[in-house]
Design a protein around this motif. Sequence first.
Motif, short mmCIF file in Angstrom:
data_model
loop_
_atom_site.label_atom_id
_atom_site.label_comp_id
_atom_site.label_asym_id
_atom_site.label_seq_id
_atom_site.Cartn_x
_atom_site.Cartn_y
_atom_site.Cartn_z
N ALA A 191 70.27 17.51 76.69
CA ALA A 191 70.18 18.91 77.11
C ALA A 191 71.33 19.25 78.05
CB ALA A 191 68.83 19.18 77.77
N SER A 192 71.60 18.33 78.98
CA SER A 192 72.69 18.57 79.93
C SER A 192 74.04 18.57 79.22
CB SER A 192 72.66 17.49 81.02
OG SER A 192 73.74 17.63 81.90
N LEU A 193 74.21 17.67 78.25
CA LEU A 193 75.50 17.59 77.56
C LEU A 193 75.79 18.83 76.73
CD1 LEU A 193 78.01 15.98 76.82
CD2 LEU A 193 76.73 14.98 74.92
N VAL A 194 74.82 19.28 75.92
CA VAL A 194 75.11 20.43 75.06
C VAL A 194 75.30 21.70 75.87
CG1 VAL A 194 73.94 19.43 73.06
CG2 VAL A 194 72.66 20.94 74.60
N ARG A 227 67.80 16.73 65.28
CA ARG A 227 67.45 15.31 65.16
C ARG A 227 68.23 14.48 66.18
NH1 ARG A 227 67.58 16.52 59.62
NH2 ARG A 227 69.56 15.42 59.27
N LEU A 228 69.49 14.82 66.38
CA LEU A 228 70.30 14.10 67.36
C LEU A 228 69.71 14.23 68.76
CD1 LEU A 228 72.96 12.60 68.12
CD2 LEU A 228 74.03 14.85 68.33
N LEU A 229 69.23 15.44 69.09
CA LEU A 229 68.68 15.70 70.41
C LEU A 229 67.21 15.27 70.53
CD1 LEU A 229 71.30 17.40 70.53
CD2 LEU A 229 69.97 19.21 71.62
N ARG A 230 66.62 14.88 69.39
CA ARG A 230 65.17 14.63 69.32
C ARG A 230 64.40 15.86 69.80
NH1 ARG A 230 65.00 8.51 71.89
NH2 ARG A 230 66.36 7.52 70.35
N ALA A 231 64.86 17.01 69.34
CA ALA A 231 64.24 18.27 69.74
C ALA A 231 62.81 18.32 69.23
CB ALA A 231 65.04 19.44 69.19
N ARG A 232 61.92 18.86 70.03
CA ARG A 232 60.51 18.94 69.69
C ARG A 232 60.22 20.28 69.03
NH1 ARG A 232 58.06 15.86 75.05
NH2 ARG A 232 59.05 13.88 74.57
N GLY A 233 60.83 20.47 67.88
CA GLY A 233 60.70 21.71 67.15
C GLY A 233 61.97 21.98 66.37
N ARG A 234 62.03 23.17 65.79
CA ARG A 234 63.14 23.54 64.92
C ARG A 234 63.75 24.85 65.41
NH1 ARG A 234 62.72 24.69 58.34
NH2 ARG A 234 64.77 23.80 57.82
N VAL A 235 65.06 24.99 65.24
CA VAL A 235 65.77 26.21 65.64
C VAL A 235 66.44 26.82 64.42
CG1 VAL A 235 67.67 27.13 67.03
CG2 VAL A 235 66.13 25.39 68.00
N LEU A 236 66.21 28.12 64.20
CA LEU A 236 66.75 28.85 63.06
C LEU A 236 67.37 30.15 63.52
CD1 LEU A 236 63.66 28.49 60.68
CD2 LEU A 236 65.80 27.20 60.51
N PRO A 237 68.48 30.57 62.90
CA PRO A 237 69.01 31.91 63.16
C PRO A 237 68.16 32.95 62.45
CG PRO A 237 70.36 30.80 61.52
CD PRO A 237 69.31 29.82 61.94
N MET A 238 68.08 34.16 62.99
CA MET A 238 67.25 35.18 62.35
C MET A 238 67.94 35.76 61.11
SD MET A 238 67.45 38.59 64.74
CE MET A 238 68.95 39.58 64.85
#
Length: 359
Positions: free
Chosen positions: A112-115, A154-165
Amino acid sequence: MPTGGRGPYRSSGGARPVRVLRPGRAPGRPGRDGRGAGPPKVVALGGGRGLSASLTALRRITGDDLTAVVTVADDGGSSGRLRDELGVLPPGDLRKALAALCGDDDWGRTWASLVQHRFTSHGDLHDHAVGNLLIVALWEQLGDHVAALDLVGRLLRARGRVLPMAGVPLELCAEVRGHDPDRPDDTTSVYGQATVALTPGEVQRVRLVPPDPPAVPEAVAAVREADWVILGPGSWFTSVIPHLLVPDLLSALTETRARRVLCLNLAPQPGETDGFSPQRHVEVLVQHAPKLTFDVVLADTAATRDHQAGLEEAAERIGAVVQRAPVAARDTTPRHDPELLAAAYDRIFRMHGRIGPWR
């Protein structure tokens, strides 16, 4: 990706009696195992810091069935420069959403800090965020917005998904009354999200250029398949309302069997919503999407203390009850506290959804 979050939060005071939900709404959907034990499928729509606050709260009380649908009209800063130079979607709000979905372990905090890290230099890299460059590079390599964002997740092991509208970069246009101080009664068209966010005068309406943009199919599907859809908080005209201006997305929001929550801001935003009461926020949303209804309007207890009657009346017009709860940061800055907001969402999911815990 790992299943995430802490255990359910216990709510604090401020709730009103629960109204019976509209007929035809299912009280809760079965989990993936078909036994009704899974966490809810939640979709949160918005952009910027408001959406990040909502996602940081939601990942504490949901599993991996959490999807962020993010506005793509940003034209300032690093995002604007990449958009202008490469013709890509503005990546900044997408990056912030991914960072918000990172876990609280060492891996999550590090990524999170890196991105979010920005370069400081006297050259072309100045103020570019690492995450923006990573996302755009993957877009160029994969040629697929959704696949690239999923890979970063997947790289961040994000707990969910992000999509553009939407699948194309958008320009925001606002009709602003009193933009020219010498002609306070005239209405002027103001273009660009960064400009609209700081415009003098009162924003009356916003529209998108191009009009009727194509929605991302995965975002539409997520809304239609959700148990809960949350709109807001965030910059009202530049991060929240734009979702209602994408026809296929608005249709999904209107027709979904999910329950809908409208989360209000803590304070008016200088320039964009100066002088707006909580009920005025609801009213301008109705102007842009008159057929859209909600089940719950979530509002901070202190921020709405002097507006209870007006807010309840405005909420009733969109089919909603008002759920008031302390969700503001304790340092008095106008930002949401993630744990308090998580408690408020958890209370809403329980009181207005199925009986008993999701897990």
